[in-house]
Write an enzyme that holds these catalytic residues in place. Structure first.
Site, short mmCIF file in Angstrom:
data_model
loop_
_atom_site.label_atom_id
_atom_site.label_comp_id
_atom_site.label_asym_id
_atom_site.label_seq_id
_atom_site.Cartn_x
_atom_site.Cartn_y
_atom_site.Cartn_z
N GLU A 79 0.82 -1.20 0.00
CA GLU A 79 0.00 0.00 0.00
C GLU A 79 0.86 1.26 0.00
O GLU A 79 0.58 2.23 -0.71
CB GLU A 79 -0.93 0.01 1.22
CG GLU A 79 -1.91 -1.15 1.26
CD GLU A 79 -1.39 -2.34 2.06
OE1 GLU A 79 -2.19 -2.95 2.78
OE2 GLU A 79 -0.18 -2.64 1.96
N CYS A 99 -2.53 -3.82 7.13
CA CYS A 99 -2.15 -4.02 8.54
C CYS A 99 -2.51 -2.78 9.35
O CYS A 99 -2.57 -1.66 8.83
CB CYS A 99 -0.66 -4.34 8.65
SG CYS A 99 0.43 -2.98 8.15
N MET A 116 17.75 -46.73 -9.59
CA MET A 116 18.00 -48.14 -9.88
C MET A 116 18.29 -48.89 -8.58
O MET A 116 18.54 -48.28 -7.54
CB MET A 116 19.16 -48.28 -10.85
CG MET A 116 18.97 -47.54 -12.17
SD MET A 116 17.42 -47.95 -13.03
CE MET A 116 17.75 -49.65 -13.51
N ALA A 117 18.25 -50.18 -8.61
CA ALA A 117 18.49 -50.98 -7.41
C ALA A 117 19.85 -50.66 -6.80
O ALA A 117 20.05 -50.74 -5.57
CB ALA A 117 18.39 -52.47 -7.73
N SER A 147 20.74 -42.64 -9.63
CA SER A 147 19.52 -41.87 -9.88
C SER A 147 19.76 -40.59 -10.67
O SER A 147 18.81 -39.85 -10.93
CB SER A 147 18.84 -41.51 -8.55
OG SER A 147 19.70 -40.69 -7.76
N TRP A 188 20.66 -38.68 -14.06
CA TRP A 188 19.50 -37.89 -13.69
C TRP A 188 18.27 -38.58 -14.22
O TRP A 188 18.26 -39.03 -15.36
CB TRP A 188 19.61 -36.47 -14.24
CG TRP A 188 20.74 -35.68 -13.69
CD1 TRP A 188 21.93 -35.42 -14.29
CD2 TRP A 188 20.79 -35.04 -12.43
NE1 TRP A 188 22.72 -34.65 -13.49
CE2 TRP A 188 22.03 -34.39 -12.32
CE3 TRP A 188 19.89 -34.93 -11.36
CZ2 TRP A 188 22.42 -33.65 -11.20
CZ3 TRP A 188 20.27 -34.19 -10.25
CH2 TRP A 188 21.51 -33.56 -10.18
N ASP A 208 23.65 -39.06 -0.97
CA ASP A 208 23.78 -38.25 -2.19
C ASP A 208 24.65 -37.01 -2.02
O ASP A 208 25.04 -36.41 -3.02
CB ASP A 208 22.39 -37.82 -2.67
CG ASP A 208 21.48 -39.00 -2.98
OD1 ASP A 208 22.00 -40.03 -3.44
OD2 ASP A 208 20.26 -38.87 -2.75
N LEU A 231 21.39 -28.77 -2.09
CA LEU A 231 20.05 -28.30 -1.69
C LEU A 231 19.97 -26.78 -1.63
O LEU A 231 19.38 -26.21 -0.70
CB LEU A 231 19.65 -28.92 -0.34
CG LEU A 231 19.27 -30.39 -0.36
CD1 LEU A 231 18.79 -30.83 1.01
CD2 LEU A 231 18.20 -30.69 -1.41
N SER A 287 18.15 -37.70 13.72
CA SER A 287 17.88 -38.05 15.12
C SER A 287 19.14 -38.26 15.94
O SER A 287 19.24 -37.83 17.10
CB SER A 287 17.00 -39.31 15.18
OG SER A 287 15.75 -39.07 14.55
#
Length: 372
Positions: free
Chosen positions: A57, A82, A170-171, A175, A177, A207, A211, A232
């Site tokens: 505003e 507000c 994969m097993a 991963s 990509w 991995d 991030l 944990s």
């Protein structure tokens, strides 16, 4: 006032487009836009750019010839103004001082310090007020702010990537990509709009991800989301890449180990003790409550199938964002989610698909979890 004209819809739509400009920068505040209209002419507009700076505003009034062009005008704002002193003065005072005669808000502010009082204060001074115009769109811009104000918990998105047959690796664990470059860039935008990213120590050790948000075009320097790690027993190595990147890293733990705690603290991590569940692990809802208390509106889950499954089955996930790659990985590959105890069809977890679109060669599916 609940009857709105076509012009009202037009200008509120403009205010919503302005609010979206703050997608990556306003946390922990909501994204808000404002348009000032007098005699059918748009005389000023603005949006909230960053926390601690002027609200939408005030920016719109400044654009309206320092407020002079706003006398007798209508202000369209995507969230109730507000009415309390925070890091900036009340927007209601600015609107009153500028001589605004009508205020249309998309929705009331869920913050208990406001919650209708801003509009009531304006009405007490003779300003015509209304709310409810395009409210769903306004709340859709700020799902985390609304949820955190009402429940104390952040809005939780769970990002997943899979093959067409629902496999994530994969097993062997390979991963990279699964999806193509456009989808991975899209994930960086998801990260950038999030206030926090949550993962588990297992993903960190398997991995070693960064991030962080990268290659996202923003008007200002990108503020990295806080990275939260559920760990944990403080197993995360102090040399993890996540600790080498700019921004906060918070480790949430339930079982203390002095030496590991000292190593992680020396590496730059913040340690938050969280009460354990019966198995001794971090209790998920208590962890999310602590994250919400820290001002995180939108939390992105980027974790393995175990932690993602636990959070989903605990009813703590609001939305799934699933990238589906056009290939098959076979039945021996790893599944998308580990969901325990589902035996009969009656135990299925319902979702509502809210969006589906191509991102490069991949498909991005967005679904809302049904609360049952």
């Amino acid at each position: 006032m609940t009857d709105f004209t076509a012009s009202d819809h037009k200008y509120m739509a403009r205010a919503l487009r302005l609010a979206k400009r703050g997608l990556f920068s306003t946390a922990p505040n909501p994204r808000v836009g404002c348009v000032i209209v007098r005699n059918g002419q748009l005389v000023g507009e603005g949006w909230h750019r960053r926390a601690g700076e002027a609200h939408a505003e005030v920016n719109a009034l400044a654009a309206a010839a320092a407020g002079e062009a706003a006398r007798g005008a209508t202000a369209y704002v995507t969230l109730e103004p507000c009415c309390h002193h925070g890091r900036t003065p009340p927007c209601t005072e600015a609107l009153l001082g500028a001589g605004i005669k009508r205020v249309v808000a998309a929705c009331k502010d869920p913050n208990p310090r406001i919650a209708g009082q801003g509009l009531a204060q304006l009405a007490d001074y003779g300003i015509t007020t209304g709310h409810g115009l395009m409210a769903a769109q306004a709340q859709g811009l700020n799902p985390g702010f609304f949820k955190r104000m009402r429940s104390g918990l952040p809005y939780v998105r769970c990002k997943l990537a899979m093959s067409l047959d629902g496999r994530t690796a994969m097993a062997s664990g390979e991963s990279r990509w699964i999806t193509a470059t456009p989808a991975r860039r899209d994930v960086h935008r998801l990260r950038a709009r999030s206030d926090g990213i949550l993962t588990g120590s297992g993903s960190i050790m398997a991995d070693d991800p960064q991030l962080n948000a990268r290659e996202v075009n923003t008007p200002w320097d990108l503020v990295q989301p806080c990275r939260f790690v559920l760990d944990s027993r403080l197993r995360m190595p102090s040399h993890a890449r996540i600790l080498q990147e700019p921004g906060r890293v918070v480790v949430l733990y339930s079982q203390h180990d002095r030496q590991r705690a000292e190593n992680l603290t020396a590496a730059g991590a913040e340690l938050w003790p969280i009460a354990p569940d019966p198995s001794g692990r971090v209790e998920p809802k208590k962890a999310l409550a602590a994250i919400g208390e820290a001002g995180v509106n939108e939390l992105l889950i980027e974790a393995g199938p175990s932690l993602s499954g636990v959070l989903l089955q605990a009813g703590l996930v609001d939305e799934l964002v699933i990238y589906i790659a056009p290939h098959l990985m076979g039945h021996e590959a790893r599944p998308l989610l580990l969901l325990s105890g589902l035996v009969g069809l009656a135990e299925r977890i319902p979702v509502t698909i809210t969006d589906m679109r191509c991102v490069g060669p991949d498909l991005r599916l967005t679904a809302r979890l049904e609360k049952i």
